[in-house]
Design a protein around this motif. Structure first.
Motif, PDB file in Angstrom:
ATOM      1  N   LEU A 118       0.829  -1.211   0.000  1.00 55.42           N
ATOM      2  CA  LEU A 118       0.000   0.000   0.000  1.00 55.42           C
ATOM      3  C   LEU A 118       0.865   1.263   0.000  1.00 55.42           C
ATOM      4  CD1 LEU A 118      -2.813  -1.117   2.466  1.00 55.42           C
ATOM      5  CD2 LEU A 118      -3.051  -0.711   0.017  1.00 55.42           C
ATOM      6  N   GLY A 119       2.004   1.191   0.672  1.00 53.83           N
ATOM      7  CA  GLY A 119       2.928   2.324   0.672  1.00 53.83           C
ATOM      8  C   GLY A 119       3.411   2.615  -0.728  1.00 53.83           C
ATOM      9  N   MET A 120       3.750   1.555  -1.466  1.00 55.27           N
ATOM     10  CA  MET A 120       4.224   1.724  -2.844  1.00 55.27           C
ATOM     11  C   MET A 120       3.111   2.308  -3.717  1.00 55.27           C
ATOM     12  SD  MET A 120       5.565  -1.200  -5.492  1.00 55.27           S
ATOM     13  CE  MET A 120       3.992  -2.010  -5.720  1.00 55.27           C
ATOM     14  N   ILE A 121       1.918   1.733  -3.612  1.00 53.07           N
ATOM     15  CA  ILE A 121       0.794   2.201  -4.433  1.00 53.07           C
ATOM     16  C   ILE A 121       0.461   3.666  -4.091  1.00 53.07           C
ATOM     17  CG2 ILE A 121      -1.683   1.870  -4.889  1.00 53.07           C
ATOM     18  CD1 ILE A 121      -1.138  -1.174  -4.515  1.00 53.07           C
ATOM     19  N   SER A 122       0.482   4.015  -2.799  1.00 53.09           N
ATOM     20  CA  SER A 122       0.180   5.391  -2.383  1.00 53.09           C
ATOM     21  C   SER A 122       1.150   6.391  -2.998  1.00 53.09           C
ATOM     22  CB  SER A 122       0.268   5.524  -0.859  1.00 53.09           C
ATOM     23  OG  SER A 122      -0.601   4.651  -0.247  1.00 53.09           O
ATOM     24  N   ALA A 123       2.440   6.032  -2.980  1.00 52.50           N
ATOM     25  CA  ALA A 123       3.448   6.952  -3.530  1.00 52.50           C
ATOM     26  C   ALA A 123       3.166   7.233  -5.010  1.00 52.50           C
ATOM     27  CB  ALA A 123       4.845   6.364  -3.354  1.00 52.50           C
ATOM     28  N   PHE A 124       2.798   6.191  -5.755  1.00 49.79           N
ATOM     29  CA  PHE A 124       2.534   6.393  -7.192  1.00 49.79           C
ATOM     30  C   PHE A 124       1.193   7.078  -7.429  1.00 49.79           C
ATOM     31  CE2 PHE A 124       6.065   3.542  -7.372  1.00 49.79           C
ATOM     32  CZ  PHE A 124       6.799   4.078  -8.419  1.00 49.79           C
ATOM     33  N   LEU A 125       0.247   6.842  -6.551  1.00 45.52           N
ATOM     34  CA  LEU A 125      -1.024   7.574  -6.642  1.00 45.52           C
ATOM     35  C   LEU A 125      -0.766   9.067  -6.475  1.00 45.52           C
ATOM     36  CD1 LEU A 125      -3.802   5.736  -4.581  1.00 45.52           C
ATOM     37  CD2 LEU A 125      -3.681   6.107  -7.025  1.00 45.52           C
ATOM     38  N   GLY A 126       0.028   9.398  -5.480  1.00 48.99           N
ATOM     39  CA  GLY A 126       0.340  10.797  -5.211  1.00 48.99           C
ATOM     40  C   GLY A 126       1.078  11.439  -6.381  1.00 48.99           C
ATOM     41  N   MET A 127       2.015  10.690  -6.954  1.00 48.13           N
ATOM     42  CA  MET A 127       2.832  11.230  -8.046  1.00 48.13           C
ATOM     43  C   MET A 127       1.988  11.677  -9.228  1.00 48.13           C
ATOM     44  SD  MET A 127       5.794   9.322 -10.179  1.00 48.13           S
ATOM     45  CE  MET A 127       4.632   8.641 -11.338  1.00 48.13           C
ATOM     46  N   VAL A 128       0.888  10.978  -9.447  1.00 46.35           N
ATOM     47  CA  VAL A 128       0.005  11.291 -10.568  1.00 46.35           C
ATOM     48  C   VAL A 128      -0.552  12.718 -10.455  1.00 46.35           C
ATOM     49  CG1 VAL A 128      -2.251  10.631 -11.500  1.00 46.35           C
ATOM     50  CG2 VAL A 128      -0.557   8.895 -11.028  1.00 46.35           C
ATOM     51  N   PHE A 129      -0.607  13.237  -9.218  1.00 48.71           N
ATOM     52  CA  PHE A 129      -1.182  14.571  -8.994  1.00 48.71           C
ATOM     53  C   PHE A 129      -0.142  15.691  -9.112  1.00 48.71           C
ATOM     54  CE2 PHE A 129      -4.301  11.770  -7.274  1.00 48.71           C
ATOM     55  CZ  PHE A 129      -5.510  12.430  -7.367  1.00 48.71           C
ATOM     56  N   SER A 130       1.109  15.323  -9.398  1.00 54.28           N
ATOM     57  CA  SER A 130       2.169  16.335  -9.312  1.00 54.28           C
ATOM     58  C   SER A 130       2.111  17.399 -10.410  1.00 54.28           C
ATOM     59  CB  SER A 130       3.538  15.648  -9.317  1.00 54.28           C
ATOM     60  OG  SER A 130       3.708  14.944 -10.507  1.00 54.28           O
ATOM     61  N   PRO A 145      -2.690  12.357 -16.492  1.00 54.10           N
ATOM     62  CA  PRO A 145      -2.342  11.135 -15.734  1.00 54.10           C
ATOM     63  C   PRO A 145      -3.431  10.721 -14.739  1.00 54.10           C
ATOM     64  CG  PRO A 145      -0.492  12.667 -15.770  1.00 54.10           C
ATOM     65  CD  PRO A 145      -1.653  13.397 -16.347  1.00 54.10           C
ATOM     66  N   LEU A 187      -5.335   7.223 -14.775  1.00 53.15           N
ATOM     67  CA  LEU A 187      -5.388   6.391 -13.566  1.00 53.15           C
ATOM     68  C   LEU A 187      -6.835   6.027 -13.219  1.00 53.15           C
ATOM     69  CD1 LEU A 187      -3.235   6.328 -10.573  1.00 53.15           C
ATOM     70  CD2 LEU A 187      -5.536   7.001 -10.021  1.00 53.15           C
TER      71      LEU A 187
END
Lengths: 217, 240
Positions: B167-179, B190, B194
């Motif tokens: 979940l930590g890995m998925i969260s980091a990539f979820l967040g990145m999509v909003f950058s 993106p 997603l």
């Protein structure tokens, strides 16, 4: 008699030691064959630009992805690379489909099979691509296809997120919100997402522990 | 000696490395498959894992091939081929090559013809990514035993611990999509991709559970990924 897991570590370490030798043999052979040893200063200057961040990420990745991928999977994935964008999602998806738990022997087997298959297919795709480079380059560089290649990660993690977050939304909510806010506030962090994976993992673990202690998960 | 980054010698070096990667992958694949059979796992499940992973890998592998093509413009084919087949990732290799070239005052707008510059880049690409291999070599066994102990002591918490890592890995990539959203509507692409991928996965889940399309289970992630990539190709010209 040694257990399967112990034997995995024995053969895994042998393969890893060989891999380190093979990796180092590439620049050594180039230097020897062309008699072109670079100056130490040139290498150090180059390393100074990448080592601080990539050494840190590389070391942290082992502690973050190692438990997810299992022993065999880790010995293979940390040689064949592309862990975040391919090997970890492959292992995750395969374990989910096979309904086995990460950390169990069945999980270890499925994860290893997925990572090995993924490595072989990647190697084949790149090899075929290199052979047909003159034909493929214009096609792959076509501006029409560019958005597809720019969006591999959102396309990959959207599907994975549904499966994992829907099953564990109580744990996932806090790290997901934290990461969204963080990237909204500091967009430049997108280039160092690798460092933020363990941060997300630590928040998830903390949240999971809290909910577990309270009997909510 | 005239230096050519696409020389036969460099292709032979690349070939040897690729053979090593293939040998290691086949070794672990066969070993895990045999073990799976030995402990009574369903052979059909093991075969389905191979098939679904193979199909799923193609699109990301093509994007890795794009990385080879990008680097090949100035490094020739063999070195990027090696680097992206063993440990490497384009997110690391490109900055490593660029930083070294800049440090040496060389432009990467054309193919490198100086063997010393080429070997310096090869060294930086290699040394900059190796520490992880040493950590795996010396620390993985201890770490995995620690995880095993954790699971033996408290099985439920052990499972939650591993799930939390995912979940930590998925969260980091979820967040990145909003950058990129500050850049206007194109920055939302993106996020749309997603969400579309998530929607397709949801539809697959519905078809699997409600309509009994069990076969789709194996390919659900591939379907959601490829479908959303097609979606990206369609919406980008409309939005961007």
């Amino acid at each position: 008699m040694k257990s399967y897991d112990d034997r995995t570590h024995t053969v895994g370490r042998i393969w890893m030691a060989l891999a380190i030798s093979v990796v180092l043999a590439v620049p050594v052979s180039i230097c020897v064959y062309y008699n072109a040893w670079p100056s130490l200063t040139a290498v150090l200057k180059g390393l100074l630009g990448v080592a601080p961040i990539f050494w840190t990420v590389g070391i942290i990745e082992v502690f973050t992805y190692g438990p997810m991928l299992g022993s065999g999977g880790s010995y293979l994935a940390f040689v064949t690379g592309n862990i975040t964008n391919l090997k970890a999602p492959s292992a995750l998806n395969a374990m989910e489909n096979a309904r086995v738990r990460p950390g169990s022997e069945e999980g270890e087997i499925i994860s290893t099979i997925a990572i090995a298959t993924s490595s072989l297919v990647t190697t084949a795709v790149i090899a075929l691509g290199v052979l047909g480079l003159s034909f493929l380059t214009p096609l792959l560089n076509d501006p029409v296809l560019k958005p597809a290649f720019d969006n591999i990660l959102p396309a990959l993690f959207g599907g994975l997120a549904v499966v994992y977050i829907s099953k564990n939304w109580k744990i996932a909510l806090t790290p997901a919100v934290f990461m969204v806010v963080l990237f909204l506030c500091v967009p430049s962090l997108s280039s160092s997402v690798g460092i933020l994976v363990p941060v997300g993992a630590l928040i998830s673990i903390g949240m999971a522990r809290l909910l577990y202690k309270k009997g909510l998960v | 000696m005239q230096f050519d980054p696409n020389s036969l010698f460099l292709f032979c070096v690349a070939g040897a490395v690729i053979l090593f990667v293939i040998a290691q992958s086949v070794f672990f694949l066969v070993r895990a498959y045999r073990r799976g059979c030995a402990i009574g796992m369903d052979k059909a499940v093991l075969r389905r894992t191979v098939l679904s992973t193979a199909v799923f890998t193609v699109a990301p592998a093509v994007s890795i091939l794009l990385g080879v093509i990008t680097l090949a413009k100035f490094l020739g084919i063999p070195l990027p081929w090696v680097r992206l087949s063993i440990i490497g990732a384009i997110t690391y290799e490109l900055p490593a090559a660029t930083t070294t070239a800049q440090a040496l005052g060389v432009s990467l707008s054309e193919t490198i013809t100086d063997p010393r510059v080429y070997s310096a880049i090869a060294w930086v690409m290699t040394l900059g990514i190796m520490p992880g291999m040493f950590v795996v070599l010396f620390a993985l066994k201890k770490m995995q035993h620690g995880i095993l102990k954790l699971k033996t002591k408290d099985s439920k918490w052990g499972d939650l611990f591993l799930t939390s890592l995912f979940l930590g890995m998925i969260s980091a990539f979820l967040g990145m999509v909003f950058s990129d959203i500050r850049s206007g509507l194109p920055g939302f692409i993106p996020i749309f991709v997603l969400l579309f991928s998530a929607l397709l996965m949801g539809i697959c889940g519905f078809l699997i559970r409600r309509c009994g399309w069990k076969w789709l289970e194996t390919y659900a992630l591939t379907v959601s990924m490829l479908g959303s990539l097609v979606f990206a190709v369609i919406i980008t010209p409309l939005i961007g």
